[in-house]
Design a protein around this motif. Structure first.
Motif, PDB file in Angstrom:
ATOM      1  N   GLN A 163      35.713  21.042  20.899  1.00 16.42           N
ATOM      2  CA  GLN A 163      34.442  21.660  21.254  1.00 16.42           C
ATOM      3  C   GLN A 163      34.652  22.968  22.008  1.00 16.42           C
ATOM      4  OE1 GLN A 163      31.686  20.005  19.908  1.00 16.42           O
ATOM      5  NE2 GLN A 163      33.494  19.005  19.070  1.00 16.42           N
ATOM      6  N   ILE A 164      35.732  23.027  22.784  1.00 18.53           N
ATOM      7  CA  ILE A 164      36.030  24.248  23.535  1.00 18.53           C
ATOM      8  C   ILE A 164      36.554  25.345  22.608  1.00 18.53           C
ATOM      9  CG2 ILE A 164      37.445  25.236  25.373  1.00 18.53           C
ATOM     10  CD1 ILE A 164      37.551  22.427  26.621  1.00 18.53           C
ATOM     11  N   VAL A 165      37.529  24.978  21.778  1.00 17.21           N
ATOM     12  CA  VAL A 165      38.234  25.962  20.958  1.00 17.21           C
ATOM     13  C   VAL A 165      37.436  26.348  19.718  1.00 17.21           C
ATOM     14  CG1 VAL A 165      40.332  26.416  19.620  1.00 17.21           C
ATOM     15  CG2 VAL A 165      40.469  25.131  21.766  1.00 17.21           C
ATOM     16  N   LEU A 166      36.891  25.369  19.023  1.00 13.79           N
ATOM     17  CA  LEU A 166      36.294  25.610  17.714  1.00 13.79           C
ATOM     18  C   LEU A 166      34.781  25.807  17.723  1.00 13.79           C
ATOM     19  CD1 LEU A 166      38.283  22.946  15.648  1.00 13.79           C
ATOM     20  CD2 LEU A 166      38.810  25.369  15.923  1.00 13.79           C
ATOM     21  N   CYS A 167      34.101  25.158  18.653  1.00  8.38           N
ATOM     22  CA  CYS A 167      32.637  25.125  18.565  1.00  8.38           C
ATOM     23  C   CYS A 167      31.927  26.074  19.523  1.00  8.38           C
ATOM     24  CB  CYS A 167      32.135  23.701  18.797  1.00  8.38           C
ATOM     25  SG  CYS A 167      32.786  22.515  17.592  1.00  8.38           S
ATOM     26  N   GLY A 168      32.657  26.661  20.450  1.00  7.14           N
ATOM     27  CA  GLY A 168      32.042  27.643  21.327  1.00  7.14           C
ATOM     28  C   GLY A 168      30.973  27.092  22.237  1.00  7.14           C
ATOM     29  N   VAL A 169      31.155  25.863  22.704  1.00  8.71           N
ATOM     30  CA  VAL A 169      30.188  25.273  23.631  1.00  8.71           C
ATOM     31  C   VAL A 169      30.262  26.017  24.962  1.00  8.71           C
ATOM     32  CG1 VAL A 169      29.509  23.138  24.809  1.00  8.71           C
ATOM     33  CG2 VAL A 169      30.464  23.053  22.507  1.00  8.71           C
ATOM     34  N   PRO A 170      29.119  26.272  25.622  1.00 11.43           N
ATOM     35  CA  PRO A 170      29.138  26.983  26.907  1.00 11.43           C
ATOM     36  C   PRO A 170      30.110  26.368  27.898  1.00 11.43           C
ATOM     37  CG  PRO A 170      26.881  26.736  26.142  1.00 11.43           C
ATOM     38  CD  PRO A 170      27.746  25.978  25.175  1.00 11.43           C
ATOM     39  N   ARG A 171      30.863  27.216  28.576  1.00  8.81           N
ATOM     40  CA  ARG A 171      31.926  26.731  29.450  1.00  8.81           C
ATOM     41  C   ARG A 171      31.396  25.811  30.546  1.00  8.81           C
ATOM     42  NH1 ARG A 171      35.922  31.140  31.870  1.00  8.81           N
ATOM     43  NH2 ARG A 171      36.302  31.322  29.611  1.00  8.81           N
ATOM     44  N   GLY A 172      30.253  26.163  31.136  1.00 11.95           N
ATOM     45  CA  GLY A 172      29.687  25.341  32.204  1.00 11.95           C
ATOM     46  C   GLY A 172      29.361  23.928  31.738  1.00 11.95           C
TER      47      GLY A 172
END
Length: 259
Positions: free
Chosen positions: A216-225
């Motif tokens: 989700q972090i690397v591929l999906c661009g979910v907001p960091r917060g």
């Protein structure tokens, strides 16, 4: 779409009044913590424990049926793709899919809200020892995670992976609670290993969610917060259940070995 299921307005969503901002949730959670830690313990101070067996059975049945409904809706909303948790798939923007996506998200919110009743049952039955920090944290955190699903779901069908696993776990857990409440004591003793297994299943659930997190972090661009909060909650839950498992079951095993 009407406002009971979310209205698309120029690309934005108009949520029901109570879910439009976090203040209703914050107020309820604040009252919940105050009631179960102060009001109800004081109320029960000089009273005999309530039995509440029929209410507990009803609660367990409602939870199992609700989780079956949640799984069915997740499979529809994700087009049966929820198990491919490593893939980023946008939810369909068809009117029916959008309607059922928000209906499901709202239903999950109220379902998690209903689970707060369990803590009150513990206190009313004078089982205050079960109102642990882990128990309170679990209930508070899961409600906030559903709020994030409602307002910040930018990773499409993958966001439902957590709810999908959790619903499966809860079907097993509440089914066990129902049987344990109605079965003979000898049968309950026979089923005791299942209770231990439920804790293991819960830890496996959190481990699988943590496996999903990097994608989700690397591929999906979910907001960091969102990712930081979500990841922190899941790690804390995993540690809490592992600590409970170690103290509750491994200590029992050591005692048996000494006997």
């Amino acid at each position: 779409m009407d406002t009971s299921t979310g209205t698309l307005l120029n690309g934005a969503v108009k949520h029901p009044l109570l879910l439009a901002d976090p203040w209703f949730m914050i107020t309820v959670l604040g009252l919940y913590l105050y009631v179960v830690n102060s009001v109800l313990p004081q109320f029960m101070l000089f009273r005999k424990p309530f039995e509440l067996k029929k209410f507990m059975l009803l609660h367990n049945v409602i939870q199992v049926v609700s989780c079956i409904y949640v799984i069915r809706e997740i499979l529809f909303v994700t087009d049966n793709g929820v198990i491919y948790f490593w893939k980023c798939r946008q939810l369909s923007q068809s009117t029916e899919n959008v309607r059922r996506h928000f209906s499901l998200a709202y239903f999950l919110f109220w379902l998690k809200l209903s689970e707060l009743v369990e803590t009150m049952i513990f206190v009313l039955r004078q089982k205050q020892n079960q109102v642990t920090k882990l128990h309170l944290f679990h209930h508070v955190a899961t409600l906030t995670l559903v709020y994030l699903l409602i307002h910040y779901n930018q990773n499409g069908s993958s966001a439902y992976f957590c709810a999908f696993l959790n619903s499966i776990v809860h079907i097993i857990m509440y089914s066990y609670y129902f049987v344990a409440a109605v079965a003979d004591k000898s049968i309950v003793r026979t089923l005791q290993p299942i209770k231990k297994s439920i804790t293991v299943i819960q830890m496996v659930q959190f481990a699988l969610i943590l496996v999903q997190l990097p994608t989700q972090i690397v591929l999906c661009g979910v907001p960091r917060g969102v990712i930081i909060y979500f990841g922190t909650v899941i790690i804390a839950m995993f540690y809490g259940f592992y600590d409970f498992y170690t103290n509750a079951y491994k200590s029992d095993h050591r005692v048996k070995n000494r006997e």
